[in-house]
Design a protein around this motif. Sequence first.
Motif, short mmCIF file in Angstrom:
data_model
loop_
_atom_site.label_atom_id
_atom_site.label_comp_id
_atom_site.label_asym_id
_atom_site.label_seq_id
_atom_site.Cartn_x
_atom_site.Cartn_y
_atom_site.Cartn_z
N THR A 1 2.08 6.43 2.42
CA THR A 1 2.45 5.57 3.54
C THR A 1 3.98 5.59 3.67
O THR A 1 4.68 6.18 2.84
CB THR A 1 1.99 4.13 3.31
OG1 THR A 1 2.66 3.63 2.14
CG2 THR A 1 0.48 4.07 3.08
N VAL B 1 -5.32 12.16 -0.21
CA VAL B 1 -4.49 11.00 0.10
C VAL B 1 -3.12 11.45 0.56
O VAL B 1 -2.70 12.58 0.29
CB VAL B 1 -4.34 10.06 -1.12
CG1 VAL B 1 -5.69 9.48 -1.54
CG2 VAL B 1 -3.68 10.80 -2.29
N ARG C 1 -2.55 6.37 1.70
CA ARG C 1 -3.62 6.26 2.69
C ARG C 1 -4.68 7.29 2.36
O ARG C 1 -4.37 8.44 2.06
CB ARG C 1 -3.08 6.52 4.10
CG ARG C 1 -2.22 5.41 4.67
CD ARG C 1 -1.98 5.61 6.16
NE ARG C 1 -1.29 6.86 6.46
CZ ARG C 1 -1.83 7.88 7.12
NH1 ARG C 1 -3.09 7.83 7.53
NH2 ARG C 1 -1.12 8.97 7.38
N ASP C 2 -5.95 6.88 2.42
CA ASP C 2 -7.06 7.79 2.19
C ASP C 2 -7.27 8.68 3.42
O ASP C 2 -7.31 8.20 4.55
CB ASP C 2 -8.35 7.02 1.90
CG ASP C 2 -8.33 6.36 0.52
OD1 ASP C 2 -7.76 6.98 -0.39
OD2 ASP C 2 -8.86 5.26 0.39
N GLN D 1 0.85 -1.19 0.00
CA GLN D 1 0.00 0.00 0.00
C GLN D 1 0.89 1.24 0.00
O GLN D 1 1.71 1.43 0.91
CB GLN D 1 -0.91 0.02 1.23
CG GLN D 1 -1.89 1.19 1.21
CD GLN D 1 -2.85 1.15 2.38
OE1 GLN D 1 -2.90 0.16 3.12
NE2 GLN D 1 -3.62 2.20 2.54
#
Length: 248
Positions: free
Chosen positions: A16, A13, A7-8, A4
């Motif tokens: 990460t 966004v 991150r939302d 990933q």
Amino acid sequence: MGVQLFRDLPRGVTLTQAGIRYLETLTPAFDEIAEASEVFSQRPAGQVTVDAEPLFAMKWLVPRLGDFYARFPDVELRLHASQTKVNIERYEADLALRFFHAGPQNQTAPLLSNAPLYPFAAPELVSTQLSPMALLQLPLLRDRHEDTWQRWAGLAGCPPPENPASDWRMRARLVYESALAGHGVLLVSSEVTEIDVARGRLVQCSDIGFRMGSYHLVSAEGVTRRSAVRLFRDWLLDQSSALRSVTE
């Protein structure tokens, strides 16, 4: 890749930790691709992300940008004004204009300005230069960072100012606007007040000044391989050349 990278968040966004590491690895390669591609470009083009302290950006940088846009119309400048220092090494910005009390550490950061601080006020409050004691009787505006008036009073040979009515401290931009509105005297570097002094909105109240630090241009390693970044860096250093020769 099974990792990933984003991150939302409610407003968009963010990267990460894996995304940050991936970006740090890819960015030098992207820069080299951009550098190779620019060889075939007829005119300089590209994006430059610049982060600057709000008051310096608003009062010194923005009024001069018309000259840069006229010279390099294909360069897209993305200007952010923030008190929070961006992480240049993680490529949150290409360049950052930052104030340092003791100079930058472990960074190649050319000097932009070491202009000293002087007292300034609106002409409705102060029509001419005052003696230090008379000046210290006026409302003294302070920002949240530190009380520079204590140092100024010491240099002027005066006791520390007693001004309980002005104990409330604001952000630098609000302090500046308060001075323009005639609410008090502020200590600020002369490059910031240049335009407002020329327009008669502020006057310098005393010849006593001192240096508290300096503005520097901070960049990430390798970012100046891109011609758009180099152009803005060189233009900025040329525009600020007079500020580096200011004497107290």
